[in-house]
Design a protein around this motif. Structure first.
Motif, PDB file in Angstrom:
ATOM      1  N   GLN A   1       0.865  -1.187  -0.073  1.00  0.00           N
ATOM      2  CA  GLN A   1      -0.014  -0.013   0.082  1.00  0.00           C
ATOM      3  C   GLN A   1       0.873   1.209  -0.045  1.00  0.00           C
ATOM      4  OE1 GLN A   1      -2.984  -0.139   2.797  1.00  0.00           O
ATOM      5  NE2 GLN A   1      -3.959   1.740   2.258  1.00  0.00           N
ATOM      6  N   HIS A   2       1.908   1.440   0.494  1.00  0.00           N
ATOM      7  CA  HIS A   2       2.820   2.604   0.953  1.00  0.00           C
ATOM      8  C   HIS A   2       3.846   2.369   0.079  1.00  0.00           C
ATOM      9  CE1 HIS A   2      -0.239   3.841   3.964  1.00  0.00           C
ATOM     10  NE2 HIS A   2       0.008   2.973   4.723  1.00  0.00           N
ATOM     11  N   LEU A   3       4.120   1.431  -0.708  1.00  0.00           N
ATOM     12  CA  LEU A   3       5.598   1.079  -1.543  1.00  0.00           C
ATOM     13  C   LEU A   3       5.193   2.046  -2.977  1.00  0.00           C
ATOM     14  CD1 LEU A   3       8.101  -0.273  -1.693  1.00  0.00           C
ATOM     15  CD2 LEU A   3       6.746  -2.036  -2.802  1.00  0.00           C
ATOM     16  N   GLN A   4       6.219   2.798  -3.248  1.00  0.00           N
ATOM     17  CA  GLN A   4       6.301   3.467  -4.406  1.00  0.00           C
ATOM     18  C   GLN A   4       6.905   2.689  -5.542  1.00  0.00           C
ATOM     19  OE1 GLN A   4       5.085   6.676  -4.947  1.00  0.00           O
ATOM     20  NE2 GLN A   4       4.647   6.648  -2.439  1.00  0.00           N
ATOM     21  N   ARG A   5       5.743   2.069  -6.329  1.00  0.00           N
ATOM     22  CA  ARG A   5       6.387   1.204  -7.377  1.00  0.00           C
ATOM     23  C   ARG A   5       5.319   1.557  -8.662  1.00  0.00           C
ATOM     24  NH1 ARG A   5       8.119  -4.498  -5.279  1.00  0.00           N
ATOM     25  NH2 ARG A   5       9.807  -3.199  -4.748  1.00  0.00           N
ATOM     26  N   SER A   6       5.762   1.220  -9.773  1.00  0.00           N
ATOM     27  CA  SER A   6       4.727   1.608 -10.901  1.00  0.00           C
ATOM     28  C   SER A   6       3.805   0.400 -10.806  1.00  0.00           C
ATOM     29  CB  SER A   6       5.641   1.617 -12.149  1.00  0.00           C
ATOM     30  OG  SER A   6       6.503   0.396 -12.202  1.00  0.00           O
ATOM     31  N   GLU A   7       4.088  -0.821 -10.541  1.00  0.00           N
ATOM     32  CA  GLU A   7       3.115  -1.945 -10.780  1.00  0.00           C
ATOM     33  C   GLU A   7       3.237  -2.604  -9.442  1.00  0.00           C
ATOM     34  OE1 GLU A   7       3.426  -5.549 -13.202  1.00  0.00           O
ATOM     35  OE2 GLU A   7       2.139  -4.500 -14.421  1.00  0.00           O
ATOM     36  N   LYS A   8       2.046  -2.548  -8.916  1.00  0.00           N
ATOM     37  CA  LYS A   8       1.924  -3.467  -7.783  1.00  0.00           C
ATOM     38  C   LYS A   8       0.897  -4.597  -7.926  1.00  0.00           C
ATOM     39  CE  LYS A   8       2.105   0.838  -4.825  1.00  0.00           C
ATOM     40  NZ  LYS A   8       1.521   1.550  -3.897  1.00  0.00           N
ATOM     41  N   ARG A   9       1.607  -5.976  -7.615  1.00  0.00           N
ATOM     42  CA  ARG A   9       0.738  -7.171  -7.994  1.00  0.00           C
ATOM     43  C   ARG A   9       0.780  -8.146  -6.831  1.00  0.00           C
ATOM     44  NH1 ARG A   9       0.159  -7.358 -13.555  1.00  0.00           N
ATOM     45  NH2 ARG A   9      -0.419  -9.335 -13.473  1.00  0.00           N
ATOM     46  N   ILE A  10      -0.349  -8.875  -6.761  1.00  0.00           N
ATOM     47  CA  ILE A  10      -0.614  -9.830  -5.911  1.00  0.00           C
ATOM     48  C   ILE A  10      -0.952 -10.933  -6.814  1.00  0.00           C
ATOM     49  CG2 ILE A  10      -1.979 -10.778  -3.808  1.00  0.00           C
ATOM     50  CD1 ILE A  10      -2.139  -7.937  -2.717  1.00  0.00           C
ATOM     51  N   PHE A  11      -0.301 -12.281  -6.595  1.00  0.00           N
ATOM     52  CA  PHE A  11      -0.840 -13.414  -7.295  1.00  0.00           C
ATOM     53  C   PHE A  11      -1.144 -14.678  -6.287  1.00  0.00           C
ATOM     54  CE2 PHE A  11       0.326 -17.691  -8.981  1.00  0.00           C
ATOM     55  CZ  PHE A  11      -0.134 -17.605 -10.149  1.00  0.00           C
ATOM     56  N   VAL A  12      -2.579 -14.921  -6.645  1.00  0.00           N
ATOM     57  CA  VAL A  12      -3.024 -15.912  -5.965  1.00  0.00           C
ATOM     58  C   VAL A  12      -3.356 -17.323  -6.679  1.00  0.00           C
ATOM     59  CG1 VAL A  12      -5.049 -16.403  -4.323  1.00  0.00           C
ATOM     60  CG2 VAL A  12      -4.208 -14.235  -4.336  1.00  0.00           C
ATOM     61  N   SER A  13      -2.933 -18.311  -6.082  1.00  0.00           N
ATOM     62  CA  SER A  13      -3.012 -19.654  -6.697  1.00  0.00           C
ATOM     63  C   SER A  13      -3.461 -20.728  -5.546  1.00  0.00           C
ATOM     64  CB  SER A  13      -1.992 -20.142  -7.356  1.00  0.00           C
ATOM     65  OG  SER A  13      -1.952 -21.329  -7.907  1.00  0.00           O
ATOM     66  N   ILE A  14      -4.749 -21.401  -5.844  1.00  0.00           N
ATOM     67  CA  ILE A  14      -5.108 -22.518  -5.029  1.00  0.00           C
ATOM     68  C   ILE A  14      -5.397 -23.754  -6.041  1.00  0.00           C
ATOM     69  CG2 ILE A  14      -7.013 -23.269  -3.610  1.00  0.00           C
ATOM     70  CD1 ILE A  14      -7.578 -20.401  -3.111  1.00  0.00           C
ATOM     71  N   GLU A  15      -4.531 -24.583  -5.500  1.00  0.00           N
ATOM     72  CA  GLU A  15      -4.725 -26.052  -6.373  1.00  0.00           C
ATOM     73  C   GLU A  15      -4.963 -27.042  -5.320  1.00  0.00           C
ATOM     74  OE1 GLU A  15      -1.299 -26.420  -8.632  1.00  0.00           O
ATOM     75  OE2 GLU A  15      -1.465 -24.335  -9.771  1.00  0.00           O
ATOM     76  N   GLN A  16      -5.569 -28.247  -6.030  1.00  0.00           N
ATOM     77  CA  GLN A  16      -5.876 -29.389  -5.308  1.00  0.00           C
ATOM     78  C   GLN A  16      -5.987 -30.674  -5.943  1.00  0.00           C
ATOM     79  OE1 GLN A  16     -10.149 -29.802  -4.419  1.00  0.00           O
ATOM     80  NE2 GLN A  16      -9.762 -30.173  -2.226  1.00  0.00           N
ATOM     81  N   ASP A  17      -5.675 -31.667  -5.379  1.00  0.00           N
ATOM     82  CA  ASP A  17      -5.681 -33.005  -5.898  1.00  0.00           C
ATOM     83  C   ASP A  17      -5.933 -33.890  -4.985  1.00  0.00           C
ATOM     84  OD1 ASP A  17      -3.270 -33.666  -4.519  1.00  0.00           O
ATOM     85  OD2 ASP A  17      -2.076 -33.567  -6.157  1.00  0.00           O
TER      86      ASP A  17
END
Length: 535
Positions: A433-449
């Protein structure tokens, strides 16, 4: 003060009566012992006297009745016995203290063996009372039995024995009573002090009220003493732990083999708000040592079934998340409406219509993807809300298109996953939130077997300082300095422990952090290993 004196006086009187009763029992045993010892001593003396008479020449010859009577009486007086009787083999009395009986035949039932050369002592009851009688055969110079000597002694009665001991008995009883009364008074004071100056009926009432109170509580209550024996186990605790029957007085480890209550006796300090797993039941527990005069005498645990607590918390959390989602969507749609209104004011009706179709299609596509990927409405709604919140904060929340979730592991439910994924995403928002960065990304992955379910949440935020990595899962730990924070990762750690999973953390300061959480799809009895951290 007067009331206390009356109470102590009653206890002292009761104790004195007990002492007096004990003295009576002891006195009876003592008199019996004295009588027994007296009989033994008299028997020995009678035998000696009888042997002495049997060896007199006057008796062994048996020629002169007057000489025999004189000799027998002389020895009777010297040895202080009741009577000395000499009889021939026809049981005719040759001597007797009563002159009239000299020359008469004795018919006593206990003297038969004496005429067969036996020496013995018997007890017989006569007109004068109970007597000990010693029988010794009389042998002549040719070792042929010519008669029997009978020496008797009337035994003193119990009253006579007590009369002889009366002087000593009075002193003993008096000293014993005085000592008993004094120590009874001191004992009464000590007992009252130990009972907090309470009467027995008051103690009984308090015990009944305490027991009823414990059983009426909505929380489970278990208490043990310093020997790990159960002193309290209320009905709610039995319901939560699925225990039946009376367990008071039993060792806690026999009733609950996986209990954590005895460790409080070793630690000697309380542990609050800790989640513990008993079989398949997850509870929130407070465990506290019981101290009396600064000495630990036991431990008590007060706990609740976390299922109900989680439901209530989820309801509260769900309301807050719903409000946040409405606020975010309201802000988002207001911006879009302003854009559409501006395009219409500029006369670009076609662009406005295309923009409206575009945002509608994007929203429907995202909703359709999440609903098909995650077969749980709570998790789908959470992710939709977090994506909208990310848009508001200028953070791209990307859901892995290969994600897949059909059902939860056996020990977990949708409440656990909402808490787990929601807190991981909130931590990622805080890191960006308070980071000065051109692109802020969060990656979410939920996998199941069929064997494992994995959750991956990674961001390109500030990362985790290596100096605090060992503390991030502790309750209350936070780097934000805000009251009430520091609970998210602690809750995550509890859920991972409940599901028997693992946490793997990969973080580089200034570049980002990834959390990889894995759960077995079937319950595994093992200690959870978390956190694993690599940089």
């Amino acid at each position: 003060m007067l009331h206390r004196l009356k109470i102590n006086g009653k206890i002292a009187i009761l104790s004195s009566c007990i002492v007096l009763f004990s003295l009576m029992i002891g006195g009876t045993i003592l008199v019996g012992t004295i009588i027994s010892l007296n009989e033994t001593e008299i028997s020995r003396r009678l035998l000696v006297t009888a042997r002495t008479v049997a060896q007199l020449p006057e008796v062994t010859s048996g020629d002169n009745l007057g000489v025999i009577q004189e000799a027998a009486e002389r020895i009777r007086i010297i040895n202080d016995v009741t009577y000395v009787v000499v009889m021939d083999m026809n049981r005719v009395r040759l001597s007797h203290p009563v002159q009239a009986k000299i020359g008469t035949v004795s018919m006593s039932a206990d003297e038969g063996s004496a005429f067969a050369e036996h020496t013995y002592v018997s007890k017989a009851k006569g007109e004068l009372g109970t007597a000990l009688r010693a029988f010794v055969p009389v042998m002549n110079a040719d070792h042929v039995q010519v008669g029997v000597v009978l020496v008797g002694q009337i035994m003193p009665s119990i009253g006579q024995v007590l009369l002889n001991l009366s002087g000593q008995a009075y002193v003993i009883v008096l000293l014993s009573l005085m000592s008993g009364i004094w120590w009874s008074w001191k004992l009464a004071q000590h007992i009252k002090k130990q009972m907090f100056e309470l009467e027995p009926h008051e103690i009984a009432r308090i015990l009944v009220e305490r027991t009823a109170t414990f059983h009426a509580m909505h929380e489970g209550v278990i208490a043990i003493d310093k020997d790990e024996l159960i002193t309290i186990f209320n009905d709610k605790a039995k319901s939560i732990m699925k225990i039946e029957g009376d367990v008071i007085g039993k060792p806690i480890r026999e009733v609950l083999p996986d209990t954590r209550l005895p460790e409080i006796l070793e630690l000697n300090h309380p542990i609050y708000h800790q989640e513990l797993l008993f079989g398949t039941t997850l509870i929130m527990s407070n465990r506290v040592p019981i101290k009396v005069n600064e000495q630990t005498v036991g431990a008590v645990a007060i706990f609740q079934d976390r299922t109900e607590v989680t439901r209530i918390a989820e309801e509260l959390t769900g309301v807050r998340a719903f409000v946040d989602a409405l606020r975010v969507q309201n802000h988002e749609y207001m911006n879009k409406l302003h854009t559409i209104g501006g395009l219409i004011q500029l006369g670009n009706k076609e662009k406005a219509l295309n923009y409206l179709f575009e945002i509608t299609e994007q929203k429907e596509e995202l909703t359709r993807f999440l609903s098909q990927t995650f077969k749980n409405d709570s998790l789908t709604g959470l992710l939709l809300g977090k994506i909208s919140r990310g848009n508001e904060l200028g953070i791209i929340v990307e859901i892995d298109r290969q994600s897949h979730l059909e059902y939860f592991p056996e020990l977990l439910d949708h409440h656990d996953f909402v808490i787990l994924v929601g807190n991981l995403l909130e931590n990622a928002f805080d890191a960006l939130q308070h980071l000065q960065r051109s692109e802020k990304r969060i990656f979410v992955s939920i996998e199941q077997d069929n064997e494992v379910l994995s959750i991956l949440v990674e961001d390109n935020g500030v990362g985790i300082d290596p100096a605090i990595r060992d503390s991030i899962f502790k309750q209350g730990f936070t780097t934000k300095g805000v009251s009430g924070r520091g609970i998210g990762l602690y809750l995550i750690a509890g859920i991972v422990q409940k599901g028997g999973g693992t946490i793997h953390i990969d973080s580089v300061p200034g570049e980002g952090t990834s959390f990889l959480i894995s759960f077995p799809m079937t319950p595994v009895k093992k200690e959870p290993s978390f956190p694993e951290e690599n940089s």
